[in-house]
Design an enzyme around this catalytic site. Sequence first.
Site, PDB file in Angstrom:
ATOM      1  N   HIS A 162     -52.143  71.173  65.628  1.00 48.11           N
ATOM      2  CA  HIS A 162     -52.183  72.463  64.932  1.00 48.11           C
ATOM      3  C   HIS A 162     -50.887  73.248  65.157  1.00 48.11           C
ATOM      4  CE1 HIS A 162     -56.279  72.108  63.407  1.00 48.11           C
ATOM      5  NE2 HIS A 162     -56.476  71.387  64.501  1.00 48.11           N
ATOM      6  N   THR A 163     -49.795  72.516  65.206  1.00 54.88           N
ATOM      7  CA  THR A 163     -48.477  73.152  65.294  1.00 54.88           C
ATOM      8  C   THR A 163     -47.631  72.835  64.063  1.00 54.88           C
ATOM      9  OG1 THR A 163     -47.774  71.215  66.540  1.00 54.88           O
ATOM     10  CG2 THR A 163     -48.277  73.190  67.822  1.00 54.88           C
ATOM     11  N   ASP A 164     -47.948  71.720  63.383  1.00 57.79           N
ATOM     12  CA  ASP A 164     -47.036  71.299  62.302  1.00 57.79           C
ATOM     13  C   ASP A 164     -46.968  72.318  61.174  1.00 57.79           C
ATOM     14  OD1 ASP A 164     -49.618  70.589  61.378  1.00 57.79           O
ATOM     15  OD2 ASP A 164     -49.011  68.617  60.620  1.00 57.79           O
ATOM     16  N   SER A 205     -62.362  50.655  46.952  1.00 54.20           N
ATOM     17  CA  SER A 205     -62.306  50.758  48.408  1.00 54.20           C
ATOM     18  C   SER A 205     -63.191  49.670  48.983  1.00 54.20           C
ATOM     19  CB  SER A 205     -62.808  52.128  48.876  1.00 54.20           C
ATOM     20  OG  SER A 205     -63.139  52.051  50.246  1.00 54.20           O
ATOM     21  N   GLY A 244     -59.381  61.211  63.239  1.00 51.20           N
ATOM     22  CA  GLY A 244     -58.172  61.862  63.750  1.00 51.20           C
ATOM     23  C   GLY A 244     -57.005  60.913  63.899  1.00 51.20           C
ATOM     24  N   LEU A 245     -57.082  59.739  63.235  1.00 46.21           N
ATOM     25  CA  LEU A 245     -55.978  58.768  63.315  1.00 46.21           C
ATOM     26  C   LEU A 245     -55.310  58.577  61.952  1.00 46.21           C
ATOM     27  CD1 LEU A 245     -57.612  56.107  65.710  1.00 46.21           C
ATOM     28  CD2 LEU A 245     -56.019  57.936  66.318  1.00 46.21           C
ATOM     29  N   SER A 246     -55.535  59.550  61.064  1.00 47.50           N
ATOM     30  CA  SER A 246     -54.816  59.611  59.785  1.00 47.50           C
ATOM     31  C   SER A 246     -55.102  58.491  58.808  1.00 47.50           C
ATOM     32  CB  SER A 246     -53.298  59.668  60.007  1.00 47.50           C
ATOM     33  OG  SER A 246     -52.976  60.885  60.540  1.00 47.50           O
ATOM     34  N   SER A 247     -56.372  58.183  58.632  1.00 49.72           N
ATOM     35  CA  SER A 247     -56.685  57.189  57.615  1.00 49.72           C
ATOM     36  C   SER A 247     -56.269  57.715  56.231  1.00 49.72           C
ATOM     37  CB  SER A 247     -58.171  56.834  57.634  1.00 49.72           C
ATOM     38  OG  SER A 247     -58.954  57.985  57.488  1.00 49.72           O
ATOM     39  N   ASP A 304     -48.815  63.848  59.509  1.00 51.76           N
ATOM     40  CA  ASP A 304     -49.457  62.545  59.310  1.00 51.76           C
ATOM     41  C   ASP A 304     -48.681  61.685  58.318  1.00 51.76           C
ATOM     42  OD1 ASP A 304     -51.215  63.914  60.843  1.00 51.76           O
ATOM     43  OD2 ASP A 304     -52.813  64.025  59.358  1.00 51.76           O
TER      44      ASP A 304
END
Length: 385
Positions: free
Chosen positions: A34-36, A67, A122-125, A170
Site C-alpha cells: 500500500h505504498t505504490d 480459462s 496476493g501473488l498477482s494472478s 504488480d
Amino acid sequence: MKTEAFLSTYLKQVNGRDQFLFFAPGRVNLMGDHTDYTGGYVLPAAISLGTYLFVRLLPGNELRLTSENLNDQQIISLDNFSKPTGQWTDYPVGVLCELEKQGWEKQGLELIYFGDVPANAGLSSSASIEMVTAFAMNTLFHLEIPLKELALLSQRAENHFVGVHCGIMDQYTSAMGKPDHALLIDCHKVEHKEISAELENYKLVAVNSNVKHALVNSVYNQRVEELRQVKKILNSFFEVPYLGHLTGDDYEWLDKLVESPLLKKRLRHVVNENVRVQYVAELLEQKNYQMIGQLMYDSHESLAFDFEVSCKELDVLVKIASRTDGVVGARMTGAGFGGCTLNLVKAGALSSFQDKIATDYKKETGLDAVIYPLSLNGETKMLSK
Ligand code: GLA
C-alpha cells in the site's frame, strides 16, 4: 489441470505460424505494501508461478477466451468488446482495449489461459493475466511497445476497465522481473534498481490462508481514497505532490496537520513502510537476514493496526511463524484481507515449518493452509517447442 499437463497439451500445438504460447509471472512483495499508489517504494520479485497463454489467430472478428482454471469459455465479438462484464475476461479484454488505443488492429483470436499462481492470494494472478496478454499481442503484432509501457497500459486496464485503483507494482514486476533479483521500484518515477536476492541459506515461503474476505476491491479503493484525503489536507498547508517520498522526520511534524486519528494512522503506515522498503533493500545487499525478518514483523504490525488491511487468519499465520524455530520474519503480502503471508525461513527448517503451520493453523482456524516455497526466477517470455 497441472502445469505440466497444460504445457504438454499446448506446446505440441505451437507451430509458429498461427499458434503460440507465452508466459508471464506473478510476484511476491518482500516489503512495501500500500505504498505504490502513493508514489512510494516497493521491493517485489517475480516468481516462477504465473499465467500461461496459448494464442491461436482466427479468421473473423471473434474473441474466444478460455480459462482452464475456471473451466469457462466466453465468446465476445470484436465489434462490441469494450464494455466490462465484471467477469475474469475483463482483465484480458481491458488490455486489448488499451492496446487498440496504441495501434493494435483488431483480429480474431482464441486465447486460452492457464495459471499456476493461486488466485486471490496476493501473488498477482490478475497482473500476470494482463501482462501475458499485453506481451503476447505486442510480440505477435509487432507493436514495439516497450515492456515498461506494457506494464503501464495493463495498470490502466485494471484501473479503468476492471475498476480497481491499483498502483503499478504488480504489472511492473511481472513485466520487468529478473531471475534471483528483487526490484526496488520508485513508483513515482516508475524506475527500478535490481537488488540481488539469492538469499543463501534462506527460503521465501508463501503461506496461503485460503481466505478472501468480501469487498476487497472496495476497501482497497477506500484506502486509496483515504490517502488522497491526507494528501489534500497536507496540500492545503504547502505543496506535497505525493506522499511516497516523505521521511520519518517529515512525519514528526506533518502528523500534527492531520486531525483525524484514522488518517494519521494511514499516513504513519505509508511513511514507515516506505522507510522500511529502502532499508530492506540495503539489508538484502548486506545479507542481513535477521534484520530483514524483524522489519517484516514490523511491516505486518503496521499493515494490521495502522493500515487495517490484515485479517484474523493472516494474523494467526504470522503469530505461528513467529514462534516457529528457523523463521526469521513473516508478514502479509499484497493487498491483504486474506491471501498469503510471506515467510523468511532457514532452508534447514523448511519441513518443520510446513508441519507446524499445517497443524497449528488448522487447530486455530479450522482451515487448511497451502504452502508455496517460492523461486524468484519468473520472467515474461514466449515459449516455443
Ligand atoms: C495490490 C495492488 C498493488 C499494491 C498492492 C498492495 O496487489 O494491485 O498495486 O497496491 O495491492 O501493496
